[in-house]
Design an enzyme around this catalytic site. Structure first.
Site, PDB file in Angstrom:
ATOM      1  CG  ASN A 547      10.423  53.610  68.093  1.00 17.35           C
ATOM      2  OD1 ASN A 547       9.575  54.479  67.922  1.00 17.35           O
ATOM      3  ND2 ASN A 547      11.775  53.751  67.800  1.00 17.35           N
ATOM      4  CB  CYS A 549      12.911  57.513  69.645  1.00 19.58           C
ATOM      5  SG  CYS A 549      14.301  56.451  70.707  1.00 19.58           S
ATOM      6  CD  GLU A 551      12.498  56.334  65.989  1.00 16.24           C
ATOM      7  OE1 GLU A 551      13.499  55.847  65.955  1.00 16.24           O
ATOM      8  OE2 GLU A 551      11.967  56.601  67.101  1.00 16.24           O
TER       9      GLU A 551
END
Length: 844
Positions: A547, A549, A551
């Site tokens: 995604n 970020c 994670e």
């Protein structure tokens, strides 16, 4: 944005006139007799305008006179004209003093008027200001209330409206945050005083405050239902009297100014721009929205339980959940991961889906690896493809156009595997030079790197780029299977049996990846093989991307758009002043947080069929942590120490244990997730066990401590999962928590503090942020005074070059003062307990 307007001190918005800046610079230079180039004032004016355009690019705010003057000062200093800058500063100060004297005289002679909410004019009453300041100031003994009241004299003007007086109060208070962090809480209190008047829509005093706060909760919920902003179920199925009695009003005092302003600007529900929520209303509305999945007879009690977590800042859900819980459009999920198929129809379907997902505040990760490369044959037209880049430009512009419902910028990231023929051009998407039609300045990018590429880099080998339509297996394989297919295709290419391919040195491509990352911050580095080898869901699909970020690591396909719901445990709240962790509180928080996240899956409004299908099958959630640096500050331990790494290890182990335990208990209560059979959980493989799978696939030992802290009993948990299964395919993911950390008053995520003293700018304005722990430590040692404040400003927040005890310097290092290796050590210690991933930045 075009710089066309400015906001005067009176609040009036007028056309921007750059000639006034040029004239002021010329006047300042003449007043001190400095000879300068004829075009110098115009050049500095141009620098000021460029700075303001960049500063306000992401905001619809109009720059104020003060903000413009601040930038003029800055640019005069940056240009080396210190004498002119000093003259300009003195000129500003003199005029401010003259205005203050004039206003004070007006106030003393009852000549200064205030415009009331009904439009009528009244004499400005300084006693009313004093009453507010002293009422809020009672909670903050370090605040000099007389200084604040005097400061208001300099910030009001004839004709100011009542909201302007409230703003002036807050502005004066926030200007003193650097002196003492308590002013941040005081400024928040002043901001909330104005918020209460707006939300209660009735007069109140100290005696009636409690009653008005509670009664306005139910009253405004009903207003929200009538305005079609609040879900009618919140009014019909909860005991509103019981809920408003459960509000803990004192928890408003937990908010810093940055937190309170962030909530006010972006999270509180409004009707026609009038807020109908104060902080405790907001937390309870979110809690009610998350309790809608509970049994009707238990909803009120669960809403109170969820409220206890949220309002005490022990656990905070991600922004989409806070935005939309309990509303008529309950899109509560954080992240959506999709794969783009090699078809014009599907490409534009995904771009359309992106728009729908972005509209409701979802962050989006698209895997573009399957789209054929530049020069590949288009069989339908017998033409040649332009490759993936032109479509990425369209995806970029879609993110700009659909800016998360007008609440924040659209957020999309494109992933591409490192063997794709277009990867070299993909690396340059964020450059500021080149053909603008092949640039994506607003969209993030990320490399999806197979282990084989890194092996070739380290061995000095070659690397072959392909068009995916000619190498179909590479997209959906990893590890040894990927390597076998890749090497077979390399041989076919050498034999002339593949049309679009290119051989380069792997190290050259790696060098370009690192160079672009250094120059533009993109594309990010993410790794395909460990994400798949460690995925609990390896039996149902392939993880093609992550995604925004990095994670979230969930499998997706044409039929499934992966969805994840995020929330974070605030480690600061779970750490006592003596540095000890309250493990019992931690267990309760994680368990309640997991239940809240699991509820999101069933309550959620899914913008596309593919998102609903995926989430119903797998039910993944991403529980993470924030405020890790706060833990170290309370323990007086430096981030760059083995002791700190050990704390990372133990904290994440315990959070992981409780999260898995909670999901298994939910499975016993509500049933296992649909695709559980055949998963790693079903096969008895926990996150720690998957390190051996990575070792086997790589043929390389991973030298890392895999022992438990002994604080939890993993064997008992394995038996529980074996007996009851899991409610969620994935439980853990550490997100950056940038905004919710601002609300929660902790250092974001798992990183060291950015700076001990700095000014943060966002859509809500500029905020002074100061390290409370450092200030308290300096106070305790008798070292906090104006000289220390000046020294910290001089050193841009750092204390490393200030004459202070070495033990303080070791604890209060800023993020750029910690060697990069320590970020990796911490990530490794945490990573072994996580079934998804963690957002880790490396700072140089």
């Amino acid at each position: 944005m075009p710089l066309s307007e400015i906001r005067k001190r009176s609040g009036q918005v007028v056309p921007f006139d750059s000639a006034r800046i040029t004239h002021a610079i010329s006047k300042a230079s003449h007043s001190v007799g400095v000879t300068m180039a004829e075009d110098y004032p115009q050049r500095v004016t141009g620098m000021v305008i460029d700075h303001l355009r960049e500063q306000f690019a992401a905001s619809e705010d109009v720059p104020s006179v003060e903000q413009i003057q601040n930038v003029v000062e800055q640019k005069l200093v940056e240009s080396g004209q210190y004498t002119i800058a000093k003259s300009y500063i003195v000129y500003r100060a003199n005029h401010e003093r003259m205005r203050a004297d004039q206003r004070l005289k007006q106030i003393e002679e009852n000549l200064l008027k205030v415009k009331k909410q009904d439009g009528t004019m009244a004499v400005f009453d300084i006693q009313k200001v004093r009453n507010v300041v002293e009422r809020v100031g009672q909670r903050f003994p370090q605040v000099d209330t007389e200084m604040i009241i005097k400061g208001v004299h300099r910030n009001v003007y004839d004709g100011i409206d009542s909201a302007g007086v409230a703003r002036a109060l807050v502005m004066v208070a926030k200007s003193h945050i650097e002196r003492d962090p308590e002013y941040s809480y005081f400024a928040a209190g002043l901001l909330l005083e104005a918020t209460y008047r707006e939300v209660f829509a009735t007069k109140y005093d100290g005696d009636s405050f409690d009653t008005e706060y509670r009664n306005s909760f139910a009253r405004n919920l009903k207003r929200g239902v009538k305005a079609k902003r609040i879900n009618k179920e919140l009014v019909d199925t909860f005991d509103l009297q019981q809920l408003q009695s459960a509000l803990v009003l004192e928890r408003d005092n937990l908010l810093t100014y940055l937190g309170a302003q962030t909530l006010y600007d972006r999270y509180f529900i409004h009707i026609n721009d009038v807020k109908i929520e104060a902080p405790q209303h907001f937390w309870m509305r979110v809690a009610m929205g998350l309790a809608l999945n509970e049994k009707p007879e238990e909803r009120t009690q669960y809403a109170i339980k969820f409220y206890e977590m949220l309002s005490s800042l022990r656990f905070v859900n991600s922004t989409p959940t806070l935005f939309n819980a309990g509303t008529t459009h309950s899109q509560l999920s954080s992240c959506y991961l999709s794969t783009v198929k090699d078809s014009l129809t599907h490409i534009f379907k995904v771009i359309g889906d992106n728009a729908q997902l972005s509209k409701w505040a979802g962050g989006i990760g698209n895997d573009w690896t399957h789209v054929r490369a530049t020069g590949a044959r288009i069989h339908g037209t017998n033409g040649r493809s332009q490759g993936v880049i032109p479509f990425l430009k369209i995806a970029n512009d879609t993110a700009v156009a659909v800016n998360q419902g007008g609440k924040r910028k659209g957020a999309v990231v494109a992933y591409l595997e490192s063997w794709h023929y277009d990867v070299e051009e993909f690396l340059e998407l964020r450059k500021n030079t080149g053909d603008e039609r092949r640039r994506t300045h607003d969209m993030n990018t990320a490399n999806w790197i197979p282990d084989l590429f890194m092996t070739r880099v380290m061995s000095g080998g070659d690397w072959t780029l392909f068009s995916p339509d000619e190498v179909p297996e590479l997209h959906d394989t990893y590890g040894k299977e990927f390597q076998a297919h890749y090497e077979r295709y390399e041989k076919l290419a050498e034999e002339g049996k593949i049309n679009v391919w290119k051989k380069i040195k792997a190290a050259d491509l790696w060098r370009k990846m690192v160079t672009m990352l250094f120059e533009t911050g993109h594309p990010w580095m993410t790794f395909k093989d460990p994400c798949n080898l460690r995925s609990p869901q390896d039996h149902v699909g392939v993880v093609h991307n992550s995604n925004l970020c990095t994670e979230i690591t969930l499998n997706n396909s044409k039929e499934e758009t992966a969805v994840c719901n995020l929330g974070s445990v605030n480690l600061r709240v779970h750490t006592m002043d003596n540095g000890e962790i309250d493990w019992d509180m931690m267990r309760e928080t994680v368990k309640t947080g997991m239940r809240m996240l699991d509820n999101v899956i069933d309550i959620n409004m899914y913008p596309t069929d593919e998102t609903k299908h995926s989430n119903s099958l797998h039910r993944p959630v991403g529980l993470g942590v924030m405020g890790y640096q706060d833990v170290l500050f309370k323990k007086k331990i430096g981030f760059d120490t083995d002791q700190a790494v050990k704390i990372s290890d133990e904290l994440m182990e315990v959070v992981s244990y409780y999260a898995i335990e909670s999901s298994s208990e939910l499975a016993a209560e509500r049933g296992k997730y649909v695709s559980y059979e055949g998963s790693k959980w079903d096969r008895g493989i926990f996150p720690l066990d998957t390190i051996a799978l990575v070792e086997e696939a790589r043929g390389v030992e991973i030298p890392h401590d895999r022992d438990s802290s002994g604080r939890v009993d993993w064997n008992a948990l394995r038996e529980h999962v074996k007996l009851h299964g899991m409610r969620n395919s994935n439980c853990l993911a550490i997100a950056p928590t940038a905004t919710i950390s601002n609300i929660s008053g902790c250092v974001p995520c798992i990183e060291p503090i950015y700076k001990n003293l700095y000014v943060k700018s966002n859509m809500g304005g500029e905020f002074v942020v100061i390290n409370t722990y450092l200030v308290e430590d300096l106070k305790a040692r008798g070292l906090w005074d104006e000289a220390m404040i000046t020294a910290m400003k001089t050193h841009d927040g750092s204390i490393q070059n200030i004459d202070l005890p070495e033990d303080m310097k070791a604890v209060y290092k800023e993020v750029f003062e910690v060697h990069a290796q320590w970020f990796i050590k911490h990530a490794a210690a945490r990573g072994k307990w996580i079934d998804q991933a963690q957002s880790v930045n490396i700072f140089y």
